[in-house]
Design a protein around this motif. Structure first.
Motif, PDB file in Angstrom:
ATOM      1  N   PRO A 193      47.720  45.846  30.232  1.00 42.94           N
ATOM      2  CA  PRO A 193      46.482  44.614  30.738  1.00 42.94           C
ATOM      3  C   PRO A 193      47.648  43.250  30.187  1.00 42.94           C
ATOM      4  O   PRO A 193      47.791  42.600  29.550  1.00 42.94           O
ATOM      5  CB  PRO A 193      45.831  44.548  29.699  1.00 42.94           C
ATOM      6  N   GLU A 216      48.699  41.487  36.401  1.00 39.12           N
ATOM      7  CA  GLU A 216      47.090  41.328  37.137  1.00 39.12           C
ATOM      8  C   GLU A 216      48.590  40.114  38.894  1.00 39.12           C
ATOM      9  O   GLU A 216      47.178  40.646  39.857  1.00 39.12           O
ATOM     10  CB  GLU A 216      46.539  40.081  36.956  1.00 39.12           C
ATOM     11  N   SER A 242      45.149  46.334  40.182  1.00 33.40           N
ATOM     12  CA  SER A 242      44.390  46.519  41.375  1.00 33.40           C
ATOM     13  C   SER A 242      44.623  47.884  42.187  1.00 33.40           C
ATOM     14  O   SER A 242      44.081  48.326  42.936  1.00 33.40           O
ATOM     15  CB  SER A 242      43.470  45.620  40.817  1.00 33.40           C
ATOM     16  N   ALA A 245      44.701  51.428  43.561  1.00 35.37           N
ATOM     17  CA  ALA A 245      44.146  51.826  44.082  1.00 35.37           C
ATOM     18  C   ALA A 245      44.389  52.436  45.502  1.00 35.37           C
ATOM     19  O   ALA A 245      44.413  53.310  46.123  1.00 35.37           O
ATOM     20  CB  ALA A 245      43.543  50.481  45.115  1.00 35.37           C
ATOM     21  N   LEU A 281      45.454  55.924  44.583  1.00 33.69           N
ATOM     22  CA  LEU A 281      44.384  57.035  45.030  1.00 33.69           C
ATOM     23  C   LEU A 281      43.847  57.598  46.210  1.00 33.69           C
ATOM     24  O   LEU A 281      43.935  58.267  47.072  1.00 33.69           O
ATOM     25  CB  LEU A 281      42.865  56.418  44.064  1.00 33.69           C
ATOM     26  N   LEU A 337      44.667  57.546  35.905  1.00 31.84           N
ATOM     27  CA  LEU A 337      44.359  58.231  37.300  1.00 31.84           C
ATOM     28  C   LEU A 337      45.421  57.485  38.347  1.00 31.84           C
ATOM     29  O   LEU A 337      45.153  58.552  39.736  1.00 31.84           O
ATOM     30  CB  LEU A 337      42.736  58.198  37.997  1.00 31.84           C
ATOM     31  N   VAL A 361      37.651  58.030  31.026  1.00 32.98           N
ATOM     32  CA  VAL A 361      37.299  56.247  31.829  1.00 32.98           C
ATOM     33  C   VAL A 361      37.661  54.540  30.503  1.00 32.98           C
ATOM     34  O   VAL A 361      37.977  54.111  31.241  1.00 32.98           O
ATOM     35  CB  VAL A 361      35.996  56.212  31.811  1.00 32.98           C
ATOM     36  N   ALA A 383      34.292  50.513  35.974  1.00 34.38           N
ATOM     37  CA  ALA A 383      33.547  52.328  36.112  1.00 34.38           C
ATOM     38  C   ALA A 383      32.267  51.896  35.212  1.00 34.38           C
ATOM     39  O   ALA A 383      32.637  51.508  34.040  1.00 34.38           O
ATOM     40  CB  ALA A 383      34.665  53.015  35.777  1.00 34.38           C
ATOM     41  N   MET A 392      36.121  56.897  41.663  1.00 31.56           N
ATOM     42  CA  MET A 392      36.986  55.821  41.821  1.00 31.56           C
ATOM     43  C   MET A 392      38.096  56.591  43.185  1.00 31.56           C
ATOM     44  O   MET A 392      38.591  56.698  44.174  1.00 31.56           O
ATOM     45  CB  MET A 392      38.123  55.514  41.053  1.00 31.56           C
ATOM     46  N   GLY A 428      38.851  45.550  37.554  1.00 29.52           N
ATOM     47  CA  GLY A 428      38.624  47.776  36.976  1.00 29.52           C
ATOM     48  C   GLY A 428      38.111  47.755  37.820  1.00 29.52           C
ATOM     49  O   GLY A 428      38.870  47.828  38.629  1.00 29.52           O
ATOM     50  N   SER A 449      37.700  47.263  41.526  1.00 28.29           N
ATOM     51  CA  SER A 449      38.551  46.387  41.892  1.00 28.29           C
ATOM     52  C   SER A 449      39.737  47.308  41.954  1.00 28.29           C
ATOM     53  O   SER A 449      41.058  47.829  42.965  1.00 28.29           O
ATOM     54  CB  SER A 449      39.521  45.750  41.127  1.00 28.29           C
ATOM     55  N   ALA A 450      39.834  48.365  41.115  1.00 25.75           N
ATOM     56  CA  ALA A 450      41.295  49.347  41.426  1.00 25.75           C
ATOM     57  C   ALA A 450      40.618  50.891  41.952  1.00 25.75           C
ATOM     58  O   ALA A 450      42.073  51.799  41.747  1.00 25.75           O
ATOM     59  CB  ALA A 450      41.862  49.381  40.091  1.00 25.75           C
ATOM     60  N   SER A 451      40.082  50.363  43.206  1.00 26.15           N
ATOM     61  CA  SER A 451      39.719  51.519  44.368  1.00 26.15           C
ATOM     62  C   SER A 451      38.898  51.069  45.213  1.00 26.15           C
ATOM     63  O   SER A 451      40.211  50.272  46.173  1.00 26.15           O
ATOM     64  CB  SER A 451      38.314  53.096  43.212  1.00 26.15           C
ATOM     65  N   MET A 508      39.900  46.851  47.054  1.00 24.75           N
ATOM     66  CA  MET A 508      41.422  47.020  47.069  1.00 24.75           C
ATOM     67  C   MET A 508      41.730  47.373  48.516  1.00 24.75           C
ATOM     68  O   MET A 508      42.909  47.409  48.903  1.00 24.75           O
ATOM     69  CB  MET A 508      42.312  46.586  46.670  1.00 24.75           C
ATOM     70  N   GLY A 532      40.197  41.412  39.348  1.00 24.31           N
ATOM     71  CA  GLY A 532      41.389  41.925  38.294  1.00 24.31           C
ATOM     72  C   GLY A 532      40.569  43.554  37.983  1.00 24.31           C
ATOM     73  O   GLY A 532      40.064  43.591  38.012  1.00 24.31           O
ATOM     74  N   PHE A 533      42.524  44.006  37.121  1.00 28.93           N
ATOM     75  CA  PHE A 533      41.927  45.086  37.059  1.00 28.93           C
ATOM     76  C   PHE A 533      41.707  44.966  35.249  1.00 28.93           C
ATOM     77  O   PHE A 533      40.345  45.392  34.998  1.00 28.93           O
ATOM     78  CB  PHE A 533      43.278  45.528  37.705  1.00 28.93           C
ATOM     79  N   ALA A 534      42.316  44.307  34.426  1.00 27.21           N
ATOM     80  CA  ALA A 534      42.201  44.243  33.052  1.00 27.21           C
ATOM     81  C   ALA A 534      41.105  42.874  32.698  1.00 27.21           C
ATOM     82  O   ALA A 534      41.684  41.942  33.372  1.00 27.21           O
ATOM     83  CB  ALA A 534      43.343  44.088  32.211  1.00 27.21           C
ATOM     84  N   ILE A 594      43.758  40.899  27.732  1.00 33.30           N
ATOM     85  CA  ILE A 594      45.040  40.326  28.542  1.00 33.30           C
ATOM     86  C   ILE A 594      45.662  38.864  27.120  1.00 33.30           C
ATOM     87  O   ILE A 594      47.279  39.222  27.181  1.00 33.30           O
ATOM     88  CB  ILE A 594      45.358  39.898  30.073  1.00 33.30           C
ATOM     89  N   PHE A 641      42.836  31.909  36.658  1.00 35.06           N
ATOM     90  CA  PHE A 641      43.475  33.335  36.678  1.00 35.06           C
ATOM     91  C   PHE A 641      42.675  34.680  36.932  1.00 35.06           C
ATOM     92  O   PHE A 641      41.752  34.397  36.611  1.00 35.06           O
ATOM     93  CB  PHE A 641      44.850  33.352  35.066  1.00 35.06           C
ATOM     94  N   GLN A 642      42.777  35.426  37.662  1.00 34.16           N
ATOM     95  CA  GLN A 642      42.279  36.415  38.107  1.00 34.16           C
ATOM     96  C   GLN A 642      40.909  35.782  39.429  1.00 34.16           C
ATOM     97  O   GLN A 642      40.011  36.400  39.687  1.00 34.16           O
ATOM     98  CB  GLN A 642      41.502  37.229  37.357  1.00 34.16           C
ATOM     99  N   PHE A 651      43.707  32.277  43.042  1.00 34.60           N
ATOM    100  CA  PHE A 651      45.122  32.451  42.192  1.00 34.60           C
ATOM    101  C   PHE A 651      45.493  33.970  42.821  1.00 34.60           C
ATOM    102  O   PHE A 651      46.694  33.930  43.628  1.00 34.60           O
ATOM    103  CB  PHE A 651      44.612  33.144  40.385  1.00 34.60           C
ATOM    104  N   GLN A 693      47.830  38.935  47.212  1.00 33.11           N
ATOM    105  CA  GLN A 693      46.576  40.031  47.107  1.00 33.11           C
ATOM    106  C   GLN A 693      44.955  40.181  47.583  1.00 33.11           C
ATOM    107  O   GLN A 693      44.708  40.373  47.901  1.00 33.11           O
ATOM    108  CB  GLN A 693      46.284  39.524  45.490  1.00 33.11           C
TER     109      GLN A 693
END
Ligand SMILES: [Zn+2]
Lengths: 328, 298
Positions: free
Chosen positions: A164, A169, A174, A178, A181, A205, A223, B173, B185, B212, B215-217, B220, B234-236, B241, B253-254, B258, B264
């Protein structure tokens, strides 16, 4: 010095008592053999009892043990001609994810995993096994290379989470996860995943989609980390012990939930107590899975993998009148 | 009355043609329903006025979060659509303390069965399959039902050969379903991959917040990635952070802007232009005549 886990204290105490008794015997030239035997029997019994009844939180502590076998140790131990390969060809080489090629009893494979350090210095160099986007992109590069050459893929999960951080970022943490996956869901070579230590969230994952998901006996997969869950649920990270129980994160829980396919038993007391034996068991389980998967056609592999994930989930329909699934 | 009885009753009552939900009905409390305060400029705005401006502050352009029913109503031509899978409701597979109550509260508060609405309709005359997440329902978090509804929507788009548009709005999630949530995801991403392999068009619109596990599945994985102005993506989490790197983060930020700057996203699209931008992409894709490229096979 070996890291002592709190619940192992009685074992260490007994071990020390036996050692002291033996020293005393030698010094005083006394024969207390019977007493030593009695204590050793008690120790053996206590060990079995302790490790058979571990709570989820105690398992989390074993999974985090600094002497737990790392990805590179497992790669060296179970493959011949292992050759580590570096870099994502885009930005950098992430030390928190390692990968390479080798032979598993003659079978060419690509092996990828999170890499933790064994001490503070190594951990700083490895970023504690927390990958940046470039780690996931290196993994992807190696997996696509494996697909090109028809090589099965083995991935080893052991991370407290994706890093993190600001730069992570900025570079698309992300997106990197993604994409993995998505691509892993349709790679036309067998993928065997082993959760060997900590499996925290999307960071785990991100290299963890496969045809068979195996898990070491004391590994955890969740999770969110127990500390994270505790902070969110009870506003107190100290409730991690409770969260570990509630979140159902142990290998045994996840087998029951149908998330993983098999549990790999660890040597008594955990993988760190007998690394060669632990690695032998990982190797045997991975090889058995590969032998099942390798005869399958690429289409069958991909279709089966899709169905495997497509089926995961528990829900109900309001039109469903079956009383067994009725709300409490 | 438990949540399922509650919903059975409400769905039975709703057998008649379902009225289009209006925001004042859905948000509940009447006093709050009349006037809203803009969190960015402090302007006091009539809800009716805000609605006319697509929930964008007419003074400063701040984009208020939009509910899933409103998103459907205001994105589809004439506000008309056919909803999929509204009958799917969450179970409590982990017997997680307080989860059933939380679900029940979210249902009562939003009038929805889960954190995502899926369905089909047309945009500028182009038929599309659409999903819109609703941040009011347990922070728009993705558990089994959200994953299942998204996966089914993607499969419907694949079978019907319709473009797919997903408006994401999620904290990630859903913790209360543990690993079953994390695996959504992989499930949704696998569905995107299948869709992708058959040449399907997927436009992903990231709205406030998309973080989280969402965004990470799938969020994106669009062929086109758009975001609403100011959306947090964002992810985290920011606080985690800051704790990790022990530095203050830039104020933007995020945000969508940004992410655009860091390569992105394809575009930041103000809400008022959203239908036009979606229409343009759909029109380009509807153009006849392919030339080379990868053959799309079903
Ligand atoms: Zn304003």
């Amino acid at each position: 010095m070996e890291k002592r886990l709190p619940f192992e204290e009685p074992l260490y105490e007994l071990e020390e008592k036996i050692a002291a008794l033996k020293r005393f015997m030698a010094e005083q030239n006394l024969d207390l053999g019977e007493e030593v035997e009695r204590l050793e029997a008690r120790l053996a019994h206590l060990k079995v009892e302790t490790y058979r009844n571990l709570t989820p939180w105690q398992k989390v502590q074993i999974a985090r043990h600094p002497n737990r076998p790392t990805t590179l140790e497992i790669a060296q131990g179970m493959l011949t001609d292992f050759l580590e390969l570096h870099g994502d060809r885009l930005f950098a080489d992430d030390p928190a994810i390692v990968g390479g090629i080798g032979l598993l009893d003659g079978i060419p494979v690509t092996l990828i995993g999170h890499q933790k350090g064994r001490d503070t210095k190594e951990n700083l160099a490895r970023n504690f096994g927390m990958p940046h986007p470039e780690g996931y992109r290196k993994a992807l590069r190696l997996m696509e290379q494996a697909e090109k050459f028809g090589r099965p893929i083995i991935t080893l999960l052991n991370t407290p989470g994706a890093y993190p951080g600001k730069t992570a970022e900025e570079r698309g943490q992300s997106e990197a996860i993604a994409r993995n996956l998505r691509v892993m869901s349709a790679l036309s070579v067998p993928i065997v995943v082993v959760v060997v230590g900590e499996g925290a969230s999307g960071g785990a994952l991100g290299i963890g989609v496969g045809d068979r998901i195996l898990m070491l006996e004391y590994a955890w997969y969740s999770v969110i980390s127990p500390e994270g869950a505790a902070a969110l649920l009870w506003k107190d990270a100290k409730e991690a012990e409770r969260a570990a129980q509630t979140m159902k994160i142990t290998a045994q829980d996840l087998l029951e939930l149908g998330i993983i396919d098999a549990v790999i038993p660890e040597p008594l007391g955990g993988a760190h107590r007998d690394k060669p034996e632990a690695i032998r068991r990982i190797k045997a389980a991975v090889k058995a899975a590969l032998l099942e998967l390798m005869p399958l056609s690429p289409k069958t592999l991909v279709d089966d993998r899709y169905e495997k994930y497509r089926r995961i989930g528990r829900f109900a329909s309001l039109f469903d009148e079956t009383p067994s699934t009725g709300g409490a | 009355m438990n949540w399922r009885e509650f919903f059975r009753k409400s769905t039975k009552a709703k057998r008649a043609p379902r009225p289009l939900p209006s925001p004042t009905q859905k948000t509940g409390d009447v006093p709050e329903g009349i006037i809203e305060k803009c969190p960015q400029c402090g302007a006091l705005l009539y809800t009716r006025e805000l609605e006319q401006h697509l929930y964008v502050c007419p003074k400063c352009g701040h984009h208020f979060p939009m509910s899933a029913p409103e998103r459907f109503r205001l994105t589809f031509d004439g506000g008309r659509f056919f909803e999929y899978d509204a009958d799917l409701v969450s179970d409590d597979p982990l017997e997680f303390p307080g989860y059933r109550e939380k679900l029940e509260q979210a249902m009562q508060k939003t009038g929805l069965t889960e954190a995502v609405m899926t369905g089909e309709g047309t945009i500028k005359g182009h038929p599309v399959v659409m999903a819109a997440m609703d941040g009011r329902f347990i922070m728009g978090s993705m558990g089994s039902v959200v994953g299942e509804k998204i996966a089914r929507a993607i499969e419907n788009a694949r079978i019907k050969r319709y473009p797919l548009i997903i408006f994401a709005a999620s904290g990630g999630a859903r913790m209360q379903e543990g690993m079953l949530s994390l695996m959504q995801m992989a499930k949704t991403s696998a569905a995107v991959e299948r869709f992708h392999r058959t040449g399907g068009l997927f436009i992903s619109v990231l709205t406030h917040p998309t973080t989280g596990g969402v965004s990470a599945s799938f969020a994106m994985l669009g062929d086109y990635l758009f975001a609403e102005p100011g959306a947090l993506i964002g992810f985290a989490g920011r606080r985690i952070i800051e704790q990790t790197i022990r530095q203050e983060l830039p104020p933007d930020f995020q945000t969508a802007e940004f992410l655009l700057r860091h390569g992105q996203l394809d575009r930041v699209v103000p809400r008022k232009e959203m239908r036009d931008v979606l229409g343009k992409v759909l029109a380009v894709h509807a153009g006849r005549g392919r030339s080379g490229g990868k053959a799309a096979s079903v």
